[in-house]
Motif scaffolding. Structure first.
Motif: not given
Length: 332
Positions: A293-303
Motif C-alpha cells: 500500500w505504501l509503494a502504491e501510494g495508498k498509505l502515507t504517514y506523518s512524523e
C-alpha cells in the motif's frame, strides 16, 4: 563520548525531566567475536513506555531504576565481528537509549534505506503499522460500508488505522485535539470526518452527527471520557479495539468512567485489548500489505522528528501534551 539515558526514579503522575538522568562516559567500546558495535540513528518514543516506568504488573517487565530506558531503535553498524552483519548495515530492534552500544545481533533485523526512509521502520513499516493492521483486522474485523471511529487519530497508530479503514471500504471518523490535526486527518489521511475534542462540548452528540449510522468499529488509543462518549453510539455487534489509554496513563487515582457492561450486553458488542506481539503470526501478512500500500501510494504517514539524542526525554514528555503529528521520533 557515549551518552546514556537511565530511569532515575519512578514518575508519580506525569513524568518530568527529573525522573531521568543523562550519563556521559568518555570511553571506547571494544567488540569481541560475534559482537557488533551500534550507533543510534533514530529512537522511537511511545506512550506505552510510561507504563514500564511504574513498578506494576503488566504485559512486560517494568524498567529497572538506574538502568537505561529501551525502545525501538534504528542503529548503524559501525564495527562488526559477527558474520551476519557488515559495517554500514542499518538494523532495527529493541535497544537501550544510548548513543553507542554493543550487541550480539540477537533480535535485530536489517533494514534497507533504499526501500524506505529509515525512520519509517519505526513507524508505518514497524511496530506502528503492525499494531494498526493487526488490531483493526484481527479484532475489528471490518466490513466494507461499516463505520470506523478512531481516537488519537492524528497519532502514529491512529492515522494508519484510519487509512487502512478507507482502503477496506469503511466510513472513517477521527478524533484529535487541534483544528490543525483535524484538518490533516481529512486532507492528508482521507478520513471522511474528524472531530476536535478540545472544542467540542458534547462528544456524544458530535459523534451521533458524525456517525449517522452508528459506530461498528472503534479503535481506542486514548480511553477516558472520549471513549465513554463512543459507547453511547455503538451498534449491535460493534467491535471495540483497545490499543491504548494515554488519557489516563498519568493518573494517580483510579479514573471514574461509565460502566461498560450495559453497553456491551445491550449491543452484543465486543471489547478487546491487545498488544501487537499477540499477532506475530500475522506479521508477514501485515508487512506485505503495508509495504504494498505504501509503494502504491495508498498509505502515507506523518512524523514529528526531534533532533538530538539529548532531547529524547523531552520528546517523550511531549507525547502527553499532544505535540506530535503522527510518529514521534528522535534523530540521534
Amino acid at each position: 563520548m557515549i551518552q546514556t539515558i537511565i530511569l532515575k526514579q519512578r514518575p508519580v503522575g506525569k513524568p518530568t525531566l527529573s525522573d531521568f538522568e543523562f550519563i556521559k562516559e568518555d570511553t571506547d567500546l571494544n567488540i569481541e567475536k560475534g559482537e557488533i558495535l551500534l550507533e543510534a540513528t533514530y529512537i522511537s518514543v511511545d506512550p506505552y513506555l510510561r507504563g514500564r516506568m511504574s513498578d506494576a504488573k503488566s504485559y512486560v517487565a517494568p524498567f529497572e531504576l538506574g538502568k537505561p530506558i529501551t525502545s525501538g531503535v534504528i542503529a548503524k553498524v559501525i564495527a562488526s565481528k559477527n558474520d551476519k552483519f557488515t559495517e554500514g548495515d542499518f538494523v532495527s530492534g529493541m535497544m537501550d537509549w544510548k548513543t553507542q552500544q554493543i550487541s550480539k545481533g540477537e533480535g535485530l533485523l536489517k533494514v534497507d534505506k533504499d526501500r524506505a526512509p529509515l525512520s519509517a521502520y519505526l513507524g508505518i513499516l514497524g511496530m506502528t503499522g503492525l499494531t494498526a493492521y493487526c488490531g483493526l483486522t484481527q479484532i475489528g474485523k471490518p466490513k466494507a460500508g461499516e463505520t470506523l471511529v478512531v481516537s488519537g487519530a492524528a497519532g502514529a497508530v491512529g492515522s494508519v488505522v484510519g487509512q487502512i479503514g478507507k482502503i477496506l471500504g469503511l466510513y472513517v471518523v477521527g478524533i484529535a485535539g487541534t483544528d490543525e490535526k483535524v484538518e490533516m486527518l481529512t486532507s492528508k489521511f482521507g478520513f471522511d470526518h474528524a472531530i476536535n475534542y478540545n472544542t467540542t462540548d458534547d462528544m456524544k452528540a458530535a459523534l451521533r452527527t458524525a456517525c449517522p449510522d452508528g459506530v461498528d468499529v472503534y479503535f481506542d488509543n486514548v480511553g477516558g471520557t472520549i471513549s465513554d462518549a463512543v459507547l453511547y453510539n455503538i451498534n449491535k455487534f460493534a467491535r471495540m479495539v483497545i490499543c491504548g489509554a494515554i488519557s489516563v496513563y498519568n493518573n494517580t487515582e483510579a479514573p471514574k468512567s461509565v460502566s461498560v457492561q450495559p453497553f456491551l450486553v445491550k449491543n452484543s458488542a465486543l471489547m478487546q485489548g491487545f498488544i501487537v506481539s499477540n499477532y506475530m503470526d500475522k506479521f508477514p501478512e501485515a508487512m506485505k500489505h503495508l509495504s504494498g500500500w505504501l509503494a502504491e501510494g495508498k498509505l502515507t504517514y506523518s512524523e514529528t522528528v526531534v533532533e538530538g539524542f539529548a532531547n529524547t526525554t523531552q520528546a517523550f514528555l511531549d507525547l502527553f501534551d499532544g505535540k506530535n503529528k503522527g510518529k514521534m521520533i528522535v534523530k540521534a
